[in-house]
Design an enzyme around this catalytic site. Structure first.
Site: not given
Ligand SMILES: NC(=O)c1ccc[n+]([C@@H]2O[C@H](COP(=O)([O-])OP(=O)(O)OC[C@H]3O[C@@H](n4cnc5c(N)ncnc54)[C@H](OP(=O)(O)O)[C@@H]3O)[C@@H](O)[C@H]2O)c1
Length: 357
Positions: A11, A40, A128, A158, A243
């Protein structure tokens, strides 16, 4: 010799992890190993990567794995976190599942790197919105000891992942075309374009949301101040990345705007902070409108600039006129970079420097 490095999740945070590792020239031995739920090819940091399907064999031989998957009982950390450490990797986890577990250090390198020891194998990256707040408050806390914090956030979409960025763009296009936006309640509880939603993550029985309680509990853990008075209201706003936070902080010891300015403008005292406050002396600054009284302050748009992309930008420093030793400030940071990927990579860099990796 470099380290064998893995990333779980493709992601926006996975993408930023690849970028930050490259930009900071983290010593990676060979190709980064990228993992997700199925095999993939994916474009990350503008180039194609082979994505391995995650299973019990993929962690073998890796030194450090950055987790950026989904949270919860069926999420990546509960499913694969222990598996990874059993294979001998150090895990640095962006997810929230283990942050409040006592033996899992919750780390912002500018603030509490000493929480990581030679025995640490699993490190949690804070939320974050917590990261940017503690980077801004830590130097003031050191100087004058925090007594009470009241924070309101203005959090970009995001923060909810790729799906939310797409949802906002679609809704905005529909509204601008004079249509009623197609609402997707699995992303946000209300349409997000041209709207603000005081609801991030689930509601808890005490009336706060999980995001608000994360800011409260994580800040107490990072500062090792279990009794710190802290109150949070978290709001989703129609911004793609970045943010912003309005913070009111009250201190035990004397402090005022001048003292806070002196601390926050000194990079040695306030690592990671860029102070953008006071008269707007730079005529090229985005918020100058040819008004000599115009004040400089940070906005999320500033994060696109190379020099600000990993910083916590602070401005609007003011004395709180209603209470002694209290100040107001505004802080802005990139939730995908300093709020996630950059913080995680800084932890790994600091571990390397200290011989812990
Ligand atoms: N976005 C932010 O601002 C932010 C900031 C701090 C922390 N975070 C944390 O960082 C993490 C990622 O955020 P994101 O925004 O990039 O998330 P996202 O867009 O939901 O992407 C999640 C990714 O994780 C993979 N995934 C989910 N479950 C999985 C599993 N059981 N095994 C292997 N891969 C798995 C998914 O794979 P598939 O594509 O194959 O489904 C996808 O590629 C989250 O925990 C989020 O809370 C995010």
């Amino acid at each position: 010799m470099g380290l064998k490095v893995g990333i779980v999740g493709v992601g926006p945070v996975g993408d930023r992890l690849v970028r930050v590792l490259q930009e900071r020239k983290f010593p990676v031995d060979g190709e980064l190993k990228v993992m997700a739920t199925y095999e993939r090819e994916e474009i990350l940091a503008d180039r194609p990567f082979y994505v391995h399907k995650i299973d019990e064999t993929v962690f073998k031989g890796l030194d450090v794995v950055f987790f950026a998957g989904r949270e919860g009982a069926k999420g990546v950390s509960f499913q694969w976190g222990r598996e990874a450490t059993k294979s001998g990797c150090v895990v640095i986890d962006n997810g929230g599942d283990f942050r409040m577990y006592p033996n899992y250090p919750l780390v912002v390198p500018e603030v509490n790197m000493d929480a990581v020891t030679k025995d640490t194998r699993y490190i949690c990256n804070p939320n974050c919105s917590t990261i940017q707040m503690v980077v801004a408050l830590a130097p003031l806390h050191k100087a004058a000891k925090l007594r009470r914090v009241v924070v309101s956030t203005y959090q970009s979409v995001s923060g909810f992942g790729e799906v939310a960025m797409e949802q906002m763009k679609t809704e905005a296009a529909q509204v601008l075309a004079g249509q009623v936006p197609e609402h997707n309640p699995s992303v946000f509880a209300h349409p997000i374009s041209f709207n603000c939603i005081p609801h991030i993550d689930k509601f808890l029985p005490n009336g706060y949301t999980k995001e608000e309680m994360k800011m409260i509990n994580e800040t107490r853990k990072i500062f090792d101040e279990p009794n710190l008075l802290i109150n949070a209201t978290t709001v989703r706003v129609p911004v793609l990345i970045g943010h912003s936070e309005s913070i009111n902080a009250e201190f035990e010891l004397p402090i005022d705007r001048e003292k806070a300015f002196e601390i926050l403008s000194d990079p040695k005292k306030s690592p990671g902070v860029v102070l953008m406050d006071g008269p707007a002396s730079d005529p090229a600054a985005s918020n100058v409108r040819n008004d000599p009284n115009e004040q400089q302050y940070p906005v999320a748009g500033d994060l696109a600039e190379e020099k600000y992309k990993d910083a916590v930008l602070v401005g609007r420093l003011r004395n709180d006129t209603t209470v002694k030793n209290a100040i107001n400030l505004w802080c802005v940071s990139d939730n995908l970079r300093k709020g996630a990927a950059t913080n995680a990579v800084q932890i790994a860099e600091e571990m390397l420097k200290r011989g812990l990796l």
